[in-house]
Design a protein around this motif. Structure first.
Motif, PDB file in Angstrom:
ATOM      1  N   VAL A  43      59.053  41.369 -39.613  1.00  0.00           N
ATOM      2  CA  VAL A  43      58.762  42.533 -40.440  1.00  0.00           C
ATOM      3  C   VAL A  43      57.137  42.370 -40.807  1.00  0.00           C
ATOM      4  N   SER A  44      56.696  43.668 -41.175  1.00  0.00           N
ATOM      5  CA  SER A  44      55.254  43.726 -41.562  1.00  0.00           C
ATOM      6  C   SER A  44      55.121  44.799 -42.561  1.00  0.00           C
ATOM      7  N   HIS A  45      53.886  45.037 -43.143  1.00  0.00           N
ATOM      8  CA  HIS A  45      53.419  45.793 -44.336  1.00  0.00           C
ATOM      9  C   HIS A  45      54.257  47.140 -44.024  1.00  0.00           C
ATOM     10  N   SER A  46      53.992  47.671 -42.624  1.00  0.00           N
ATOM     11  CA  SER A  46      54.430  48.902 -42.362  1.00  0.00           C
ATOM     12  C   SER A  46      55.429  49.239 -41.386  1.00  0.00           C
ATOM     13  N   ARG A  51      67.837  44.160 -35.297  1.00  0.00           N
ATOM     14  CA  ARG A  51      68.928  44.313 -34.240  1.00  0.00           C
ATOM     15  C   ARG A  51      70.098  44.916 -34.968  1.00  0.00           C
ATOM     16  N   LEU A  52      70.818  45.895 -34.274  1.00  0.00           N
ATOM     17  CA  LEU A  52      71.989  46.702 -35.069  1.00  0.00           C
ATOM     18  C   LEU A  52      72.942  46.778 -33.916  1.00  0.00           C
ATOM     19  N   ALA A  53      74.192  47.015 -34.530  1.00  0.00           N
ATOM     20  CA  ALA A  53      75.287  47.121 -33.486  1.00  0.00           C
ATOM     21  C   ALA A  53      75.663  48.471 -33.093  1.00  0.00           C
ATOM     22  N   ARG A  82      60.972  54.507 -34.901  1.00  0.00           N
ATOM     23  CA  ARG A  82      59.693  54.961 -33.907  1.00  0.00           C
ATOM     24  C   ARG A  82      60.257  54.746 -32.605  1.00  0.00           C
ATOM     25  N   TRP A  83      61.140  53.737 -32.329  1.00  0.00           N
ATOM     26  CA  TRP A  83      61.617  53.462 -31.032  1.00  0.00           C
ATOM     27  C   TRP A  83      62.986  52.552 -30.899  1.00  0.00           C
ATOM     28  N   ARG A  84      63.812  52.692 -29.953  1.00  0.00           N
ATOM     29  CA  ARG A  84      64.901  51.965 -29.996  1.00  0.00           C
ATOM     30  C   ARG A  84      65.427  51.519 -28.497  1.00  0.00           C
ATOM     31  N   MET A  85      65.971  50.412 -28.236  1.00  0.00           N
ATOM     32  CA  MET A  85      66.224  49.976 -26.674  1.00  0.00           C
ATOM     33  C   MET A  85      67.380  49.301 -27.031  1.00  0.00           C
ATOM     34  N   ALA A  96      65.748  48.125 -33.009  1.00  0.00           N
ATOM     35  CA  ALA A  96      64.958  49.357 -33.073  1.00  0.00           C
ATOM     36  C   ALA A  96      63.669  48.915 -34.028  1.00  0.00           C
ATOM     37  N   GLY A  97      62.925  49.804 -33.860  1.00  0.00           N
ATOM     38  CA  GLY A  97      61.545  49.615 -34.729  1.00  0.00           C
ATOM     39  C   GLY A  97      61.285  50.672 -35.755  1.00  0.00           C
ATOM     40  N   PHE A  98      61.281  50.237 -37.000  1.00  0.00           N
ATOM     41  CA  PHE A  98      60.925  51.509 -38.096  1.00  0.00           C
ATOM     42  C   PHE A  98      59.836  51.353 -38.776  1.00  0.00           C
TER      43      PHE A  98
END
Length: 125
Positions: A43-46, A51-53, A82-85, A96-98
């Motif tokens: 996690v970060s401020h922004s 990880r999700l199913a 913003r991205w997923r793989m 995924a990145g949020f």
């Protein structure tokens, strides 16, 4: 310069439970839509990395609830995918990145304060 060098905020390797509303409820209905339970990788401020199913749509803006360790109440945030793989370590899973958005009515200010406090308690390498 690497992507890590470009980051404005530190990342904390915090494992926490996350609930993401991946599908809104039908118009006029009461209650949540389709909610996915997942876990943070960091996690970060922004932002946060989870990880999700199931897959999420890049660019989607979603409601997120995060239960950070040591906090009595979850943080309710709004995030954009913003991205997923595909997750190579766990077949059938996704990473995924949020990006956390500064949305009216969200807990973003409390989120940032809690992460600042967590960072101050984290020993330097």
């Amino acid at each position: 310069m690497t992507d890590k060098d470009k980051r404005r905020f530190f990342r904390l390797p915090v494992a926490s439970r996350v609930f993401i509303e991946i599908e809104s409820p039908p118009p006029g209905s009461i209650g949540p839509g389709k909610v996915a339970r997942c876990d943070t990788l960091d996690v970060s401020h922004s932002g946060l990395r989870v990880r999700l199913a199931e897959s999420v749509t890049v660019g989607a803006i979603l409601q997120i609830g995060v239960e950070l360790p040591g906090e009595s109440e979850p943080f309710y945030l709004v995030g954009q995918v913003r991205w997923r793989m595909r997750d190579k370590e766990y077949p059938g899973s996704w990473i995924a990145g949020f990006e956390i958005l500064n949305a009216l009515g969200s807990d973003i200010e409390h989120w940032e304060a809690a992460l600042m406090e967590m960072d101050e308690r984290t020993p330097s390498p």
